[in-house]
Design an enzyme around this catalytic site. Structure first.
Site, short mmCIF file in Angstrom:
data_model
loop_
_atom_site.label_atom_id
_atom_site.label_comp_id
_atom_site.label_asym_id
_atom_site.label_seq_id
_atom_site.Cartn_x
_atom_site.Cartn_y
_atom_site.Cartn_z
N CYS A 141 94.45 50.63 137.30
CA CYS A 141 95.87 50.31 137.34
C CYS A 141 96.11 49.18 138.36
O CYS A 141 95.42 49.09 139.37
CB CYS A 141 96.68 51.54 137.74
SG CYS A 141 96.58 52.90 136.55
N HIS A 191 90.02 54.89 139.72
CA HIS A 191 91.45 54.99 140.00
C HIS A 191 91.81 53.98 141.09
O HIS A 191 91.20 53.95 142.16
CB HIS A 191 91.82 56.40 140.46
CG HIS A 191 91.81 57.41 139.37
ND1 HIS A 191 92.71 57.39 138.32
CD2 HIS A 191 90.98 58.46 139.12
CE1 HIS A 191 92.46 58.38 137.50
NE2 HIS A 191 91.41 59.05 137.95
#
Length: 278
Positions: free
Chosen positions: A185, A143
């Site tokens: 991301c 993440h």
């Protein structure tokens, strides 16, 4: 030498005889714990299997997986991790050697592996024995966000941190060429501070853009693998694949639907695009 606490840290050098020279070394990192992050382990193990398929021996792969979901009580397929909807592609198959797991998957551990500044008692299998003639493939997934990657929700590695580590590796003669591959991301922002010669960065998404999973399984009860990692694993596992950076990037552009891949080459852009990824 450094002396943090009672431990002496030294630079780990390649074995006598030039074990690192002219060879490919691989560092693969999954930074996420907890069952909902099954896909991050599958990402990492899929790239591990691709590296093995391309002839890189386990002795030249450092594998860091924050949690082994193959043995998680919620896993209905014990000792298996699947990357495909049909649950036939088990990326945990065969002898998988995980070098670091649990709390050992940290920013400090990764930094010490990459720079070679490790405890002298560290087993050689847990070290990166590369040198100035080596190609290093460095893959990281988890993440992340604008200019950072989370490690187990405990700490972050910033883009400036990875740029400093890569620059230190270059100063220490730890690679001839290094390719950083980031699946998270806003992944392109993790590359933005890198300006070290001989370094390229392939990222799964642009600034302000999320990365997405490829597919999931109601049987497993989870998403299985991320879009870019699935594409990269599939392509690199092909026997006759053109693994030059330019060709791999074009393949990612073709295969990725939900996010936009990004490629940053070293200062010699033409040569870098022609260099083999793995």
């Amino acid at each position: 030498k450094e002396s943090p606490g009672s431990v002496e840290w030294v630079r780990v050098r390649p074995e006598r005889g030039g074990a690192g020279g002219g060879q490919t070394w691989v560092v693969i990192v999954d930074t996420s714990r907890y069952w909902l992050n099954y896909r991050h382990a599958t990402n990492a193990l899929g790239l591990y299997q691709a590296a093995r398929a391309r002839g890189v021996p386990d002795s030249r792969i450092v594998l860091m997986v924050a949690e082994d979901f193959a043995t998680n009580p919620r896993n209905v397929h014990h000792n298996q991790l699947f990357a495909d909807r049909d649950l036939t592609l088990d990326v945990h198959a065969g002898k998988v050697t995980v070098d670091y797991t649990g709390d050992d998957v940290s920013v400090e551990t990764l930094t010490r592996v990459l720079t070679g500044r490790q405890d002298p008692s560290t087993p050689r299998a847990k070290t990166l024995g590369s040198d100035a003639g080596s190609d290093v493939f460095f893959y990281i997934t988890g993440h992340g966000g604008e200019n950072f990657m989370k490690f187990q929700d405990n700490e972050q590695m910033l883009g400036e941190d990875v740029a400093d580590v890569v620059a230190e590796m270059h100063r220490l003669g730890r690679f001839g060429r290094l390719t950083l591959v980031v699946d998270t991301c806003k992944a392109a922002t993790f590359c933005q501070h890198i300006d070290t010669p001989g370094v390229a960065c392939l990222a799964s998404s642009l600034r302000g853009q999320n990365s997405y999973s490829k597919h999931g399984s109601t049987v497993v009860g989870n998403t299985l693998i991320d879009e870019m990692s699935h594409a990269l694993m599939t392509y690199l596992s092909k026997r006759n694949a053109d693994t030059s950076l330019g060709a791999v990037f074009r393949e990612m552009q073709r295969r990725q639907v939900l996010s936009t891949p990004f490629l940053q080459t070293a200062e010699n852009g033409t040569q870098s695009a022609k260099a083999a990824l793995l």
